[in-house]
Design a protein around this motif. Structure first.
Motif, short mmCIF file in Angstrom:
data_model
loop_
_atom_site.label_atom_id
_atom_site.label_comp_id
_atom_site.label_asym_id
_atom_site.label_seq_id
_atom_site.Cartn_x
_atom_site.Cartn_y
_atom_site.Cartn_z
N MET A 1 17.41 7.11 23.16
CA MET A 1 18.48 7.98 23.61
C MET A 1 18.18 8.43 25.02
SD MET A 1 19.73 11.49 21.79
CE MET A 1 20.00 12.87 22.85
N SER A 2 19.08 8.18 25.95
CA SER A 2 18.87 8.62 27.32
C SER A 2 19.35 10.06 27.48
CB SER A 2 19.62 7.70 28.29
OG SER A 2 21.00 7.77 28.03
N LEU A 3 18.85 10.70 28.49
CA LEU A 3 19.26 12.08 28.73
C LEU A 3 20.72 12.12 29.19
CD1 LEU A 3 16.10 13.46 30.54
CD2 LEU A 3 16.83 13.89 28.21
N PRO A 4 21.42 13.19 28.84
CA PRO A 4 22.83 13.29 29.24
C PRO A 4 22.98 13.31 30.76
CG PRO A 4 22.22 15.05 27.71
CD PRO A 4 20.97 14.31 28.07
N GLU A 5 24.05 12.70 31.22
CA GLU A 5 24.28 12.63 32.66
C GLU A 5 25.09 13.81 33.17
OE1 GLU A 5 26.04 8.89 33.66
OE2 GLU A 5 24.58 7.77 32.48
N LYS A 6 25.88 14.42 32.32
CA LYS A 6 26.79 15.47 32.75
C LYS A 6 26.46 16.77 32.05
CE LYS A 6 30.37 12.01 33.16
NZ LYS A 6 30.68 11.08 32.11
N ALA A 7 26.48 17.85 32.82
CA ALA A 7 26.25 19.18 32.27
C ALA A 7 27.57 19.93 32.20
CB ALA A 7 25.26 19.95 33.14
N PHE A 8 27.81 20.61 31.09
CA PHE A 8 29.03 21.39 30.89
C PHE A 8 28.62 22.78 30.42
CE2 PHE A 8 32.86 22.14 27.97
CZ PHE A 8 33.68 22.56 29.01
N PRO A 9 28.31 23.69 31.38
CA PRO A 9 27.94 25.05 30.98
C PRO A 9 29.17 25.84 30.56
CG PRO A 9 27.83 24.82 33.37
CD PRO A 9 28.22 23.49 32.82
N VAL A 10 29.06 26.56 29.46
CA VAL A 10 30.17 27.34 28.92
C VAL A 10 29.77 28.81 28.91
CG1 VAL A 10 31.66 27.69 26.91
CG2 VAL A 10 30.87 25.39 27.47
N SER A 11 30.57 29.65 29.54
CA SER A 11 30.30 31.10 29.56
C SER A 11 30.76 31.73 28.24
CB SER A 11 31.05 31.75 30.73
OG SER A 11 32.45 31.73 30.47
N TRP A 12 30.34 32.97 28.00
CA TRP A 12 30.79 33.70 26.81
C TRP A 12 32.31 33.84 26.83
CZ3 TRP A 12 28.24 34.30 22.53
CH2 TRP A 12 26.86 34.35 22.53
N ASP A 13 32.87 34.18 27.99
CA ASP A 13 34.33 34.33 28.08
C ASP A 13 35.05 33.03 27.74
OD1 ASP A 13 34.11 36.98 28.80
OD2 ASP A 13 34.42 36.62 30.94
N GLN A 14 34.56 31.94 28.30
CA GLN A 14 35.19 30.64 28.04
C GLN A 14 35.06 30.26 26.57
OE1 GLN A 14 37.00 28.66 30.28
NE2 GLN A 14 37.59 27.72 28.34
N PHE A 15 33.89 30.48 26.00
CA PHE A 15 33.70 30.12 24.60
C PHE A 15 34.61 30.95 23.70
CE2 PHE A 15 31.82 29.88 20.43
CZ PHE A 15 31.65 28.51 20.31
N HIS A 16 34.76 32.24 24.02
CA HIS A 16 35.64 33.10 23.23
C HIS A 16 37.08 32.60 23.32
CE1 HIS A 16 37.85 36.94 22.31
NE2 HIS A 16 37.11 36.75 21.23
N ARG A 17 37.52 32.25 24.53
CA ARG A 17 38.88 31.70 24.70
C ARG A 17 39.05 30.40 23.92
NH1 ARG A 17 38.23 33.65 29.98
NH2 ARG A 17 37.42 31.65 30.69
N ASP A 18 38.05 29.53 23.97
CA ASP A 18 38.14 28.25 23.27
C ASP A 18 38.12 28.43 21.75
OD1 ASP A 18 38.27 26.96 25.72
OD2 ASP A 18 36.17 26.30 25.70
N PHE B 1 25.67 26.03 25.75
CA PHE B 1 26.37 27.16 25.15
C PHE B 1 25.84 28.46 25.70
CE2 PHE B 1 27.16 23.74 22.13
CZ PHE B 1 28.53 23.88 21.97
N PRO B 2 26.67 29.51 25.70
CA PRO B 2 26.26 30.76 26.33
C PRO B 2 25.02 31.38 25.70
CG PRO B 2 28.35 31.04 25.17
CD PRO B 2 28.04 29.57 25.17
N TRP B 3 24.79 31.15 24.42
CA TRP B 3 23.60 31.72 23.79
C TRP B 3 22.33 30.99 24.19
CZ3 TRP B 3 27.95 30.17 21.10
CH2 TRP B 3 27.92 28.89 20.55
#
Length: 165
Positions: free
Chosen positions: A1-18, A147-149
């Motif tokens: 398994m190769s390391l992921p190429e793309k990072a997708f940081p999610v804030s608490w606000d964004q996670f709550h909205r999602d 994830f925000p946590w």
């Protein structure tokens, strides 16, 4: 398994909205549920939000762990089972909630336990997507969701380096 190429940081606000967006999508299915089974640990936060939004009071957990060396996924082990009375329903009236379906291995185990359950996740990757009934955002398989946590405040590198003034 190769390391992921793309990072997708999610804030608490964004996670709550999602997670609220997941609730909206679930409410639009016309189904109703009396129980949530959340997959720990990642499913705990969205399950709390969905439970509030859909007025579901009964929440159970299932814990499935993969022991690995961070380069390969190992054997799956159930650390905490679903309550027997919920298992008896085969998932009828049960909403299964998780933060993400990635490879689909955990989802497949829980889906087999509750084949009549409705599976909702906030995020889905292509390999896990076929196992989910409702989700909010699909990301590529090579994207790593932070994830925000799991995050603290830190400098973020630009997506493309060396193209500034």
């Amino acid at each position: 398994m190769s390391l992921p190429e793309k990072a997708f940081p999610v804030s608490w606000d964004q996670f709550h909205r999602d997670a609220r967006a997941l609730s909206w999508r679930l409410s639009g299915t016309g189904q109703s549920w009396d129980t949530i089974v959340c997959i720990t640990r990642g499913g705990l936060v969205p399950a709390a939000i969905v439970a509030r939004e859909l007025n579901i009071r009964r929440i159970d957990t299932v814990s499935v762990a993969s022991y690995h060396d961070y380069t390969s996924q190992g054997d799956m082990q159930i650390l905490k089972e679903i309550s027997p009375d919920i298992m008896e329903t085969e998932g009828n009236g049960v909403l299964i909630v998780d933060d993400l379906t990635d490879t689909g291995k955990t989802a497949a185990i829980v889906r087999a336990m509750l084949p009549k359950g409705h599976f909702g996740t906030v995020y889905a990757k292509p390999k896990g997507r076929p196992l989910v009934d409702t989700f909010v955002t699909e990301v590529s398989q090579d994207t790593w969701i932070y994830f925000p946590w799991d995050l603290g405040f830190a400098y973020q590198e630009p997506i493309t380096k060396g193209h500034g003034g």
